[in-house]
Design a protein around this motif. Structure first.
Motif, PDB file in Angstrom:
ATOM      1  N   ALA A 183       0.822  -1.222   0.000  1.00 27.79           N
ATOM      2  CA  ALA A 183       0.000   0.000   0.000  1.00 27.79           C
ATOM      3  C   ALA A 183       0.852   1.266   0.000  1.00 27.79           C
ATOM      4  N   PHE A 184       2.112   1.149   0.355  1.00 31.70           N
ATOM      5  CA  PHE A 184       2.974   2.334   0.407  1.00 31.70           C
ATOM      6  C   PHE A 184       3.791   2.415  -0.864  1.00 31.70           C
ATOM      7  N   PRO A 185       4.023   3.574  -1.402  1.00 32.85           N
ATOM      8  CA  PRO A 185       4.831   3.701  -2.633  1.00 32.85           C
ATOM      9  C   PRO A 185       6.295   3.401  -2.364  1.00 32.85           C
ATOM     10  N   LYS A 186       6.992   3.020  -3.405  1.00 32.46           N
ATOM     11  CA  LYS A 186       8.399   2.704  -3.299  1.00 32.46           C
ATOM     12  C   LYS A 186       9.213   3.997  -3.187  1.00 32.46           C
ATOM     13  N   VAL A 187      10.103   4.000  -2.259  1.00 28.65           N
ATOM     14  CA  VAL A 187      10.940   5.178  -2.054  1.00 28.65           C
ATOM     15  C   VAL A 187      12.219   5.008  -2.857  1.00 28.65           C
ATOM     16  N   GLU A 188      12.579   5.982  -3.599  1.00 28.44           N
ATOM     17  CA  GLU A 188      13.786   5.924  -4.397  1.00 28.44           C
ATOM     18  C   GLU A 188      15.027   5.896  -3.490  1.00 28.44           C
ATOM     19  N   LEU A 189      16.064   5.223  -4.009  1.00 30.42           N
ATOM     20  CA  LEU A 189      17.295   5.113  -3.230  1.00 30.42           C
ATOM     21  C   LEU A 189      18.019   6.449  -3.109  1.00 30.42           C
ATOM     22  N   ASP A 190      17.775   7.312  -4.091  1.00 32.79           N
ATOM     23  CA  ASP A 190      18.453   8.608  -4.050  1.00 32.79           C
ATOM     24  C   ASP A 190      17.962   9.494  -2.924  1.00 32.79           C
ATOM     25  N   VAL A 191      16.845   9.111  -2.290  1.00 37.55           N
ATOM     26  CA  VAL A 191      16.292   9.932  -1.218  1.00 37.55           C
ATOM     27  C   VAL A 191      17.124   9.789   0.053  1.00 37.55           C
ATOM     28  N   TYR A 192      17.545   8.548   0.367  1.00 38.74           N
ATOM     29  CA  TYR A 192      18.250   8.316   1.623  1.00 38.74           C
ATOM     30  C   TYR A 192      19.663   7.778   1.414  1.00 38.74           C
ATOM     31  N   LYS A 193      20.142   7.707   0.152  1.00 38.25           N
ATOM     32  CA  LYS A 193      21.508   7.312  -0.129  1.00 38.25           C
ATOM     33  C   LYS A 193      22.149   8.290  -1.095  1.00 38.25           C
ATOM     34  N   ARG A 195      23.423   9.780  -4.317  1.00 32.34           N
ATOM     35  CA  ARG A 195      22.904   9.650  -5.680  1.00 32.34           C
ATOM     36  C   ARG A 195      24.050   9.322  -6.645  1.00 32.34           C
ATOM     37  N   ALA A 196      23.813   8.353  -7.510  1.00 29.55           N
ATOM     38  CA  ALA A 196      24.790   7.956  -8.524  1.00 29.55           C
ATOM     39  C   ALA A 196      24.760   8.938  -9.690  1.00 29.55           C
ATOM     40  N   PRO A 197      25.846   8.975 -10.482  1.00 25.71           N
ATOM     41  CA  PRO A 197      25.843   9.894 -11.638  1.00 25.71           C
ATOM     42  C   PRO A 197      24.823   9.464 -12.674  1.00 25.71           C
ATOM     43  N   MET A 198      24.205  10.410 -13.318  1.00 28.79           N
ATOM     44  CA  MET A 198      23.154  10.160 -14.308  1.00 28.79           C
ATOM     45  C   MET A 198      23.541  10.855 -15.603  1.00 28.79           C
ATOM     46  N   TYR A 199      23.138  10.225 -16.693  1.00 25.66           N
ATOM     47  CA  TYR A 199      23.427  10.741 -18.023  1.00 25.66           C
ATOM     48  C   TYR A 199      22.123  10.967 -18.758  1.00 25.66           C
ATOM     49  N   THR A 200      22.081  12.023 -19.483  1.00 25.79           N
ATOM     50  CA  THR A 200      20.880  12.356 -20.252  1.00 25.79           C
ATOM     51  C   THR A 200      21.156  12.190 -21.728  1.00 25.79           C
ATOM     52  N   MET A 201      20.176  11.828 -22.488  1.00 26.05           N
ATOM     53  CA  MET A 201      20.269  11.658 -23.939  1.00 26.05           C
ATOM     54  C   MET A 201      19.316  12.648 -24.584  1.00 26.05           C
ATOM     55  N   GLY A 202      19.897  13.605 -25.272  1.00 24.98           N
ATOM     56  CA  GLY A 202      19.081  14.623 -25.926  1.00 24.98           C
ATOM     57  C   GLY A 202      19.305  14.616 -27.419  1.00 24.98           C
ATOM     58  N   THR A 203      18.720  15.492 -28.135  1.00 27.37           N
ATOM     59  CA  THR A 203      18.856  15.599 -29.586  1.00 27.37           C
ATOM     60  C   THR A 203      20.219  16.176 -29.939  1.00 27.37           C
ATOM     61  N   LYS A 204      20.617  15.949 -31.206  1.00 28.28           N
ATOM     62  CA  LYS A 204      21.895  16.416 -31.685  1.00 28.28           C
ATOM     63  C   LYS A 204      21.874  17.923 -31.819  1.00 28.28           C
ATOM     64  N   SER A 205      22.845  18.520 -31.243  1.00 29.32           N
ATOM     65  CA  SER A 205      22.900  19.974 -31.322  1.00 29.32           C
ATOM     66  C   SER A 205      23.447  20.414 -32.669  1.00 29.32           C
ATOM     67  N   ARG A 206      22.971  21.501 -33.129  1.00 34.09           N
ATOM     68  CA  ARG A 206      23.406  22.017 -34.419  1.00 34.09           C
ATOM     69  C   ARG A 206      24.725  22.752 -34.250  1.00 34.09           C
ATOM     70  N   LEU A 207      25.577  22.551 -35.320  1.00 36.22           N
ATOM     71  CA  LEU A 207      26.865  23.218 -35.313  1.00 36.22           C
ATOM     72  C   LEU A 207      26.702  24.642 -35.791  1.00 36.22           C
ATOM     73  N   GLY A 208      27.457  25.527 -35.169  1.00 37.98           N
ATOM     74  CA  GLY A 208      27.391  26.901 -35.602  1.00 37.98           C
ATOM     75  C   GLY A 208      28.301  27.175 -36.774  1.00 37.98           C
ATOM     76  N   GLY A 209      28.241  28.354 -37.310  1.00 35.35           N
ATOM     77  CA  GLY A 209      29.098  28.730 -38.428  1.00 35.35           C
ATOM     78  C   GLY A 209      28.332  28.815 -39.746  1.00 35.35           C
ATOM     79  N   ASP A 210      29.057  28.560 -40.875  1.00 38.49           N
ATOM     80  CA  ASP A 210      28.454  28.679 -42.197  1.00 38.49           C
ATOM     81  C   ASP A 210      27.550  27.481 -42.488  1.00 38.49           C
ATOM     82  N   LYS A 211      26.348  27.738 -42.962  1.00 40.90           N
ATOM     83  CA  LYS A 211      25.355  26.686 -43.224  1.00 40.90           C
ATOM     84  C   LYS A 211      25.280  26.302 -44.705  1.00 40.90           C
TER      85      LYS A 211
END
Length: 252
Positions: A183-193, A195-211
């Protein structure tokens, strides 16, 4: 006409006036004197002089009476000085005709202030009450409590409070109706321990300069580098020779 000759020189008419031809005014002009203060000779040293002025003219609006008033010898700078003396005059007139006599005074009450006397009790009438209302009785006042907490002037003894039965965590509580672990929700480990490193995956950034469009790798031919590097051996394919062709034999 010119005059007669005087030796080798003959007098003639003068061209301008000659002072010797005019007479002087005589002792009309005198040299300034060297005495006194006024009209002194400016070329001589002047000695110190003292002036003697005459009396001042009387003032028109004078406030002084002059010596016509005689000042008494008893008047000093601090005021009038009068020697001690007894005045002698007549009996003054009394305005009140009826005066109190000796019998009008009672000297008996003054004996207690002059002579010692025994203590005596005074008897007087009862004074009237200042307030007509009834004063409060002994039952009107209440004494402070001595038992329990918050006493007035004594140390309070330890007290224990008694409460009613609780529904939660009581001995009569039905534990079957309590919620289970799911009946109780699961508590994340990052709350009481940590936190491990996390990586994000985003879209490819556009290069600047001449197009603008640039050439890719397929647009270049990297095999043709004989201009800057030595050429590697490569077989060539030519025409097929005839079997009847005489081979070249060179003499030794």
């Amino acid at each position: 006409m010119d005059g007669a000759w005087v030796g080798t020189w003959r007098p003639h008419r003068p061209r301008g006036p000659i002072m010797a031809q005019f007479t002087s005014p005589g002792p009309k002009y005198a040299i300034p004197g060297t005495t006194g203060y006024l009209a002194h000779n400016p070329t001589k040293t002047k000695a110190p002089a003292y002036t003697c002025q005459g009396p001042k003219p009387p003032v028109a609006d004078s406030c002084s009476p002059g010596p016509r008033y005689y000042v008494q010898p008893s008047i000093t700078r601090n005021g009038k000085y009068v020697a001690p003396a007894q005045p002698m005059c007549g009996l003054p007139k009394i305005k009140s005709e009826i005066t109190p006599g000796p019998s009008d005074y009672s000297t008996d009450k003054a004996n207690k202030h002059l002579y010692k006397c025994a203590p005596a009790q005074s008897m007087a009438f009862r004074h009237k009450a200042l307030k007509t209302g009834q004063p409060p009785g002994p039952g009107t006042y209440t004494l402070p409590r001595l038992v329990g907490p918050n006493t007035a002037y004594t140390h309070a003894s330890p007290c224990y409070s008694m409460k009613g039965k609780r529904k939660h965590n009581g001995f009569a509580e039905d534990l079957s109706k309590t919620p289970g672990p799911a009946a109780f929700p699961k508590v994340e480990l990052d709350v009481y321990k940590k936190r491990a490193p996390m990586y994000t995956m985003g879209t490819k950034s556009r290069l600047g300069g001449d197009k603008t469009v640039k050439p890719g790798p397929a647009d270049y031919c990297p095999g043709k580098v004989t201009l800057i590097k030595p050429q590697a051996p490569a077989p060539t394919f030519g025409l097929r020779h005839s079997l009847y062709t005489t081979p070249l034999i060179s003499p030794l």
